[in-house]
Write a protein that holds these residues in place. Structure first.
Motif, PDB file in Angstrom:
ATOM      1  N   MET A  40       0.819  -1.155   0.026  1.00 13.40           N
ATOM      2  CA  MET A  40       0.059  -0.142  -0.096  1.00 13.40           C
ATOM      3  C   MET A  40       0.993   1.213   0.112  1.00 13.40           C
ATOM      4  N   LEU A  41       1.970   1.112   0.826  1.00 12.13           N
ATOM      5  CA  LEU A  41       2.820   2.653   0.981  1.00 12.13           C
ATOM      6  C   LEU A  41       3.536   2.809  -0.148  1.00 12.13           C
ATOM      7  N   SER A  42       4.063   1.560  -0.918  1.00 17.79           N
ATOM      8  CA  SER A  42       5.039   1.862  -1.834  1.00 17.79           C
ATOM      9  C   SER A  42       4.642   2.357  -3.272  1.00 17.79           C
ATOM     10  N   GLU A  43       3.396   2.642  -3.224  1.00 15.59           N
ATOM     11  CA  GLU A  43       2.616   3.322  -4.368  1.00 15.59           C
ATOM     12  C   GLU A  43       3.335   4.508  -4.795  1.00 15.59           C
ATOM     13  N   GLY A  44       3.855   4.637  -5.892  1.00 14.02           N
ATOM     14  CA  GLY A  44       4.476   6.058  -6.105  1.00 14.02           C
ATOM     15  C   GLY A  44       5.933   6.203  -5.678  1.00 14.02           C
ATOM     16  N   SER A  45       6.452   5.234  -4.948  1.00 14.60           N
ATOM     17  CA  SER A  45       7.551   5.182  -4.373  1.00 14.60           C
ATOM     18  C   SER A  45       8.756   4.313  -5.426  1.00 14.60           C
ATOM     19  N   ILE A  46       9.960   4.238  -5.112  1.00 11.78           N
ATOM     20  CA  ILE A  46      10.836   3.762  -5.560  1.00 11.78           C
ATOM     21  C   ILE A  46      10.727   2.126  -5.633  1.00 11.78           C
ATOM     22  N   LEU A  47       9.875   1.496  -4.423  1.00 11.26           N
ATOM     23  CA  LEU A  47       9.844   0.238  -4.392  1.00 11.26           C
ATOM     24  C   LEU A  47       8.438  -0.096  -5.088  1.00 11.26           C
ATOM     25  N   GLU A  48       7.875   0.757  -5.845  1.00  7.74           N
ATOM     26  CA  GLU A  48       6.232   0.384  -6.293  1.00  7.74           C
ATOM     27  C   GLU A  48       6.271  -0.951  -7.024  1.00  7.74           C
ATOM     28  N   LYS A  49       7.398  -1.081  -8.177  1.00  6.75           N
ATOM     29  CA  LYS A  49       7.239  -2.366  -8.699  1.00  6.75           C
ATOM     30  C   LYS A  49       8.189  -3.286  -8.525  1.00  6.75           C
ATOM     31  N   THR A  50       8.863  -3.335  -7.119  1.00 16.29           N
ATOM     32  CA  THR A  50       9.876  -4.157  -6.704  1.00 16.29           C
ATOM     33  C   THR A  50       9.362  -5.683  -6.076  1.00 16.29           C
ATOM     34  N   ARG A  51      10.160  -6.456  -6.471  1.00 11.85           N
ATOM     35  CA  ARG A  51       9.703  -7.592  -5.909  1.00 11.85           C
ATOM     36  C   ARG A  51      10.158  -7.923  -4.441  1.00 11.85           C
TER      37      ARG A  51
END
Lengths: 262, 82
Positions: B50-61
């Motif tokens: 939820m929190l990674s949306e728009g962050s560097i981790l958005e598409k991170t596995r």
């Protein structure tokens, strides 16, 4: 700056904008002969993967800061209590009564933790103790770093007592050592006697349990003995004091307990 | 609730490292979650999602390694360098 690892200080990076151009008028031209031609354009569109080893234990960082806070308290002979509870158990009322009783003999300071508002800090100030409010925003607990920051804003006198009123929550505050000497859990008779079984971690890590709102005992289905039995299943060393912060019943036992810790 | 705070910290760490290494992409993040850390791996996974949306981790596995200790450790990042 990143609060966790301390990296990313302002000014340490430069932004290059590839779309930004400079047009300058000049009276001269630069013509260069080239001994070669560029007739085989090629692209660099491949990327390289790289593993960055970090090994950052987020929870241990809190413990390290808590240790530093504890050393600060010991150095100044400040006695620190971390008050934890669910919301609405009466922590602030207990604190108001405690300040009124002890302020004449001891300097008392309070750090208040809530997600929003200055309501509790204002209540504590009115009761006579300097207070700092920490609003955690979306955070569900206070951590040692927040306490460290608050301590830097307070000029705590040696030999005083510091109360930290944690965010009302029976889950997360249990995980975070703040550097306190004793953790005091305030439960109220309206919460039910099964709470120690449902939220064992906070009972396991607390030293004293104040059972508040005893004046409501005739009106609720709360068996104090059953509650204490359940709590002792989790933490057999836990001490208990039953009080009513509203009527004052039992509060002397709490005041004496505090003084016995000094 | 507690897992949300941890997810926030993890994102901050990843963003700092990404900036340090001048990358815009983190392919994988490895987190060690101790059985006695008090952290629920599934709850953390949801919070980070939820929190990674728009962050560097958005598409991170997210790669979670369960351990027997009390730690909650950001073990490593796999980044792509241009």
């Amino acid at each position: 700056m990143c609060e966790t690892c301390g990296c990313g200080k302002p000014g340490e990076f430069v932004i290059y904008d590839p779309n930004h151009t400079h047009n300058h008028d000049s009276d001269y031209t630069h013509e260069h002969d080239h001994g070669h031609t560029h007739d085989h354009p090629h692209e660099h569109n491949h990327s390289h993967k790289k593993i960055i080893d970090l090994d950052i234990d987020i929870l241990s960082q809190n413990n390290m800061t808590a240790g530093l806070n504890r050393r600060f308290f010991e150095g100044r002979k400040v006695l620190c209590f971390n008050l934890v509870s669910s919301p609405g158990s009466g922590k602030t009322t207990v604190l108001e009564k405690t300040i009124s009783q002890l302020i004449s003999s001891r300097k008392i300071y309070v750090i208040e933790g809530d997600q929003q508002t200055l309501i509790d800090a204002n209540r504590i100030e009115k009761a006579g103790a300097p207070a700092i409010q920490i609003n955690t925003g979306s955070g569900c607990h206070l951590d040692a770093k927040m306490i460290d920051a608050a301590l830097k804003k307070m000029d705590i006198e040696a030999g005083s007592v510091l109360f930290i009123e944690n965010v009302g929550n029976l889950v997360c505050p249990a995980m975070f050592d703040l550097g306190e000497h004793k953790r005091v859990l305030i439960a109220s008779v309206t919460e039910g006697e099964d709470k120690p079984l449902k939220y064992p971690k906070i009972f396991e890590t607390s030293h004293l349990c104040i059972i508040n709102k005893s004046d409501l005992l005739p009106y609720v289905d709360f068996r104090t003995e059953e509650f204490m039995k359940n709590a002792r299943l989790i933490n057999h060393q836990m001490e208990f004091i039953t009080v009513s912060a509203k009527t004052g019943e039992g509060l002397n036992l709490w005041f004496n307990w505090i003084l016995s810790q000094i | 609730m507690h897992e949300f705070s941890l997810a926030t910290e993890v994102i901050k760490i990843a963003e700092c490292e990404a900036e340090k290494h001048k990358t815009l992409s983190v392919s994988e993040i490895t987190i060690e979650v101790g059985n006695f850390s008090g952290v629920e791996a599934d709850a953390f996974k949801s919070a980070l999602g939820m929190l990674s949306e728009g962050s560097i981790l958005e598409k991170t596995r997210l790669h979670i390694v369960k351990t027997n200790g009390t730690e909650f450790r950001v073990k490593s990042l796999l980044i792509e360098e241009e």
